[in-house]
Design a protein around this motif. Structure first.
Motif, PDB file in Angstrom:
ATOM      1  N   LEU A   1       1.090  -1.057   0.350  1.00 19.61           N
ATOM      2  CA  LEU A   1       0.160  -0.553  -0.559  1.00 19.61           C
ATOM      3  C   LEU A   1       0.933   1.451   0.266  1.00 19.61           C
ATOM      4  O   LEU A   1       0.611   2.226  -0.832  1.00 19.61           O
ATOM      5  CB  LEU A   1      -0.394  -0.231   1.398  1.00 19.61           C
ATOM      6  N   TYR A   2       2.163   1.055   0.836  1.00 23.76           N
ATOM      7  CA  TYR A   2       3.093   2.617   0.619  1.00 23.76           C
ATOM      8  C   TYR A   2       2.839   2.559  -0.640  1.00 23.76           C
ATOM      9  O   TYR A   2       2.830   3.829  -0.793  1.00 23.76           O
ATOM     10  CB  TYR A   2       3.538   1.910   1.892  1.00 23.76           C
ATOM     11  N   ALA A   3       3.913   1.587  -1.236  1.00 19.28           N
ATOM     12  CA  ALA A   3       4.175   1.893  -2.458  1.00 19.28           C
ATOM     13  C   ALA A   3       3.193   2.199  -3.139  1.00 19.28           C
ATOM     14  O   ALA A   3       3.292   2.909  -4.568  1.00 19.28           O
ATOM     15  CB  ALA A   3       4.819   0.303  -3.132  1.00 19.28           C
ATOM     16  N   ALA A   4       2.104   1.883  -3.537  1.00 16.39           N
ATOM     17  CA  ALA A   4       0.812   2.504  -3.884  1.00 16.39           C
ATOM     18  C   ALA A   4       0.220   3.849  -3.906  1.00 16.39           C
ATOM     19  O   ALA A   4      -0.498   4.495  -4.885  1.00 16.39           O
ATOM     20  CB  ALA A   4      -0.223   1.582  -3.818  1.00 16.39           C
ATOM     21  N   GLY A   5       1.059   4.370  -3.463  1.00 10.64           N
ATOM     22  CA  GLY A   5       0.751   6.016  -2.284  1.00 10.64           C
ATOM     23  C   GLY A   5      -0.540   5.299  -1.075  1.00 10.64           C
ATOM     24  O   GLY A   5      -0.546   6.864  -0.943  1.00 10.64           O
ATOM     25  N   TYR A   6      -0.693   4.366  -1.126  1.00 11.12           N
ATOM     26  CA  TYR A   6      -1.363   4.869   0.325  1.00 11.12           C
ATOM     27  C   TYR A   6      -0.912   3.961   1.608  1.00 11.12           C
ATOM     28  O   TYR A   6      -1.805   3.192   1.727  1.00 11.12           O
ATOM     29  CB  TYR A   6      -2.810   3.932  -0.507  1.00 11.12           C
ATOM     30  N   PRO A   7      -0.265   5.046   2.735  1.00  7.63           N
ATOM     31  CA  PRO A   7       0.108   4.820   3.771  1.00  7.63           C
ATOM     32  C   PRO A   7      -1.490   4.068   4.267  1.00  7.63           C
ATOM     33  O   PRO A   7      -2.402   4.800   4.496  1.00  7.63           O
ATOM     34  CB  PRO A   7       0.763   5.702   4.092  1.00  7.63           C
ATOM     35  N   ALA A   8      -0.972   2.866   5.053  1.00 10.29           N
ATOM     36  CA  ALA A   8      -2.274   2.415   5.598  1.00 10.29           C
ATOM     37  C   ALA A   8      -2.110   3.257   7.343  1.00 10.29           C
ATOM     38  O   ALA A   8      -1.472   3.192   7.496  1.00 10.29           O
ATOM     39  CB  ALA A   8      -1.641   0.972   5.667  1.00 10.29           C
ATOM     40  N   ASP A   9      -3.520   3.375   7.379  1.00  8.60           N
ATOM     41  CA  ASP A   9      -4.260   4.229   8.740  1.00  8.60           C
ATOM     42  C   ASP A   9      -4.870   3.072   9.725  1.00  8.60           C
ATOM     43  O   ASP A   9      -4.915   3.350  10.968  1.00  8.60           O
ATOM     44  CB  ASP A   9      -4.230   5.334   8.651  1.00  8.60           C
TER      45      ASP A   9
ATOM     46  N   LYS B   1     -11.672   5.632  -3.043  1.00  7.63           N
ATOM     47  CA  LYS B   1     -10.692   4.541  -3.645  1.00  7.63           C
ATOM     48  C   LYS B   1     -10.369   2.967  -3.509  1.00  7.63           C
ATOM     49  O   LYS B   1      -9.650   3.062  -2.313  1.00  7.63           O
ATOM     50  CB  LYS B   1      -9.555   5.396  -2.882  1.00  7.63           C
ATOM     51  N   PRO B   2     -11.113   2.045  -4.070  1.00  8.52           N
ATOM     52  CA  PRO B   2     -10.438   1.029  -3.350  1.00  8.52           C
ATOM     53  C   PRO B   2      -9.023   0.648  -3.528  1.00  8.52           C
ATOM     54  O   PRO B   2      -9.199  -0.881  -3.218  1.00  8.52           O
ATOM     55  CB  PRO B   2     -11.815   0.131  -4.746  1.00  8.52           C
ATOM     56  N   ALA B   3      -8.585   1.106  -4.278  1.00  2.63           N
ATOM     57  CA  ALA B   3      -7.284   0.403  -3.919  1.00  2.63           C
ATOM     58  C   ALA B   3      -6.763   0.757  -2.487  1.00  2.63           C
ATOM     59  O   ALA B   3      -5.422   0.457  -2.173  1.00  2.63           O
ATOM     60  CB  ALA B   3      -6.555   1.314  -5.860  1.00  2.63           C
TER      61      ALA B   3
ATOM     62  N   GLY C   1      -5.766  -0.566   5.484  1.00  5.70           N
ATOM     63  CA  GLY C   1      -5.235  -0.073   4.407  1.00  5.70           C
ATOM     64  C   GLY C   1      -5.716   1.400   4.451  1.00  5.70           C
ATOM     65  O   GLY C   1      -5.922   1.647   5.864  1.00  5.70           O
ATOM     66  N   ALA C   2      -5.452   2.474   4.013  1.00  5.66           N
ATOM     67  CA  ALA C   2      -5.775   3.740   3.853  1.00  5.66           C
ATOM     68  C   ALA C   2      -7.117   4.112   4.193  1.00  5.66           C
ATOM     69  O   ALA C   2      -8.242   4.733   2.907  1.00  5.66           O
ATOM     70  CB  ALA C   2      -5.115   4.398   3.271  1.00  5.66           C
ATOM     71  N   PHE C   3      -8.163   4.036   5.081  1.00  7.44           N
ATOM     72  CA  PHE C   3      -9.145   3.741   5.514  1.00  7.44           C
ATOM     73  C   PHE C   3     -10.302   5.499   4.850  1.00  7.44           C
ATOM     74  O   PHE C   3     -11.124   5.806   4.092  1.00  7.44           O
ATOM     75  CB  PHE C   3     -10.033   3.473   6.190  1.00  7.44           C
ATOM     76  N   LYS C   4      -9.113   6.295   5.656  1.00 10.43           N
ATOM     77  CA  LYS C   4      -9.498   7.661   5.411  1.00 10.43           C
ATOM     78  C   LYS C   4      -9.715   7.960   3.887  1.00 10.43           C
ATOM     79  O   LYS C   4     -10.545   9.439   4.257  1.00 10.43           O
ATOM     80  CB  LYS C   4      -9.089   8.546   6.502  1.00 10.43           C
ATOM     81  N   GLN C   5      -8.796   7.600   2.835  1.00  9.83           N
ATOM     82  CA  GLN C   5      -9.162   8.448   1.748  1.00  9.83           C
ATOM     83  C   GLN C   5     -10.089   7.360   1.447  1.00  9.83           C
ATOM     84  O   GLN C   5     -10.797   7.873   0.186  1.00  9.83           O
ATOM     85  CB  GLN C   5      -7.572   8.186   1.022  1.00  9.83           C
ATOM     86  N   ALA C   6      -9.977   5.702   1.351  1.00  9.78           N
ATOM     87  CA  ALA C   6     -10.960   4.982   0.602  1.00  9.78           C
ATOM     88  C   ALA C   6     -12.199   5.594   0.816  1.00  9.78           C
ATOM     89  O   ALA C   6     -12.886   5.620  -0.529  1.00  9.78           O
ATOM     90  CB  ALA C   6     -10.651   3.381   1.313  1.00  9.78           C
ATOM     91  N   TYR C   7     -12.685   5.476   1.829  1.00 10.82           N
ATOM     92  CA  TYR C   7     -14.577   5.560   2.530  1.00 10.82           C
ATOM     93  C   TYR C   7     -14.856   7.059   2.442  1.00 10.82           C
ATOM     94  O   TYR C   7     -14.310   7.449   3.248  1.00 10.82           O
ATOM     95  CB  TYR C   7     -14.851   4.561   2.180  1.00 10.82           C
TER      96      TYR C   7
END
Length: 385
Positions: A265-273, A373-375, A328-334
């Motif tokens: 996730l970090y590599a994809a640009g979505y640091p997990a929270d 952002k499901p990714a 995941g980065a839930f605050k970005q995704a939903y």
């Protein structure tokens, strides 16, 4: 009664002697003057007569008076210390002392009023774990529509002078998410609502909790088929992690899987929270952490009791099925879109409520969960094949 008979007999004897001296006094008076001896005798017998009469009255009164109170029952402690051998025991001359005591419990007083405590002892109230994780906003519509990025091809690259540059690509899609309604109802009597305000208020609280608890589950497992919410684990709302069992080594496989996904996730640009797990799965992982020397360095708990794994908060959700998870980065995704907060309404016009003095309470809430952002969130089987 025997004493009373003796007093009565003595009193009758005195009365007879008094009558004889009275006759003698009458005879003496006819012949002149009553002698001093006769006067003294009459006076003496009169005094005795009054004394015996008073004594007899006292006896009769005692016979009709209520019986005296029984002997005071001593407590077990009082009986113990009054025992003849207690002094020897207290002085260390005896190793043990056996005393038979009378039971002081003679019955229960049914007239004693119970000590009624105010309020209502509540049932279970689970925390709303998912709703605290996902950001929220408001809406005034019955549907949420937004444009989201579907794909991005990044062709940025170094280019020589005069050479053609790389062409990137972006695609979008239009998403429409209906607002769902979560509701339930219950009936109570009008008398309850009027006479027991504490209990009626508790019913309102419980009804609101029931709605929010169901929402918290739907935010994970709602399948999106109307009227269901489309939850985070609904198909298309997250990305499958893609790892097989063979890629996870030989020990602490669940921990290895979670850490690898965090790196992806970090590599994809979505640091997990956050990490979302079923409570039973988190218990299994936590036990492994405590019983493995290497695992103990990966885990800590905040002062508020929030557990952390690899620096991320662990969210325990009963909506997440056992042996599945999400990182995941839930605050970005939903994003939660609230159309209406929990509303509790009542009516006596439902069915035959009016004739039966009943009130129907209905609690409902309207909202939608938009997956933007499901990714940004990955998950799937916690123990992959």
């Amino acid at each position: 009664m025997e004493i009373a008979q003796q007093v009565t007999k003595a009193l009758e004897n005195i009365e007879a002697q008094l009558a004889a001296f009275s006759t003698k006094a009458d005879m003496e008076a006819k012949f002149g003057e009553v002698s001093a001896e006769t006067k003294a005798a009459i006076e003496n017998f009169g005094i005795k007569q009054r004394e015996f009469a008073d004594h007899l009255l006292e006896i009769e009164q005692k016979g009709t008076a209520p019986p005296p109170e029984g002997e005071k029952i001593e407590t077990w402690g009082e009986q113990f210390v009054k025992n003849a051998r207690y002094a020897d025991f207290a002085g260390g001359h005896l190793n043990k002392l056996r005393v038979e005591v009378k039971n002081t419990l003679t019955g229960a007083d049914a007239t004693v009023a119970p000590d009624r405590k105010p309020g209502v002892v509540s049932g279970a109230f689970l925390p709303f774990s998912m709703e605290s994780l996902i950001p929220a906003t408001t809406t005034t519509s019955n549907a949420i529509e937004f444009t989201k990025e579907s794909s991005f091809t990044n062709s940025a690259a170094e280019a020589a002078e005069g050479a053609a540059k790389g062409e990137s690509a972006l695609t979008w899609s239009l998403v429409n998410m209906p607002v769902s309604t979560v509701a339930h109802w219950i009936k109570i009597s009008k008398q309850l609502a009027s006479d027991n305000t504490a209990l009626a208020a508790y019913v309102n609280t419980r009804m609101a909790y029931g709605v929010n608890q169901k929402v918290d589950v739907q935010l994970v497992v709602g399948d999106g088929t109307p009227p269901n919410i489309s939850g985070t684990y609904d198909a298309g709302n997250y990305t499958a992690h893609g790892y097989a069992n063979a890629a996870l080594g030989s020990t602490l496989k669940k921990l290895v899987l979670i850490r690898k996904i965090m790196a992806d996730l970090y590599a994809a640009g979505y640091p997990a929270d956050a990490i979302v797990l079923n409570p039973a799965d988190w218990a299994t992982i936590e036990i492994e952490l405590f019983t493995t020397a290497a695992g103990q360095t990966l885990y800590n708990v905040s002062s508020s009791g929030q557990p952390y794994l690899f620096g991320l908060p662990v969210i325990q959700s009963i909506g997440m099925a056992a042996d599945t998870f999400q990182v995941g980065a839930f605050k970005q995704a939903y994003m939660i879109h609230n159309r209406e907060g929990v509303v509790v309404e009542m009516s006596d016009s439902d069915s035959d409520n009016f004739t039966k003095n009943l009130i129907t309470l209905r609690a409902e809430r309207r909202l939608a969960l938009a997956t933007e952002k499901p990714a940004a969130v990955r998950g799937g089987d916690l123990t992959p094949a």
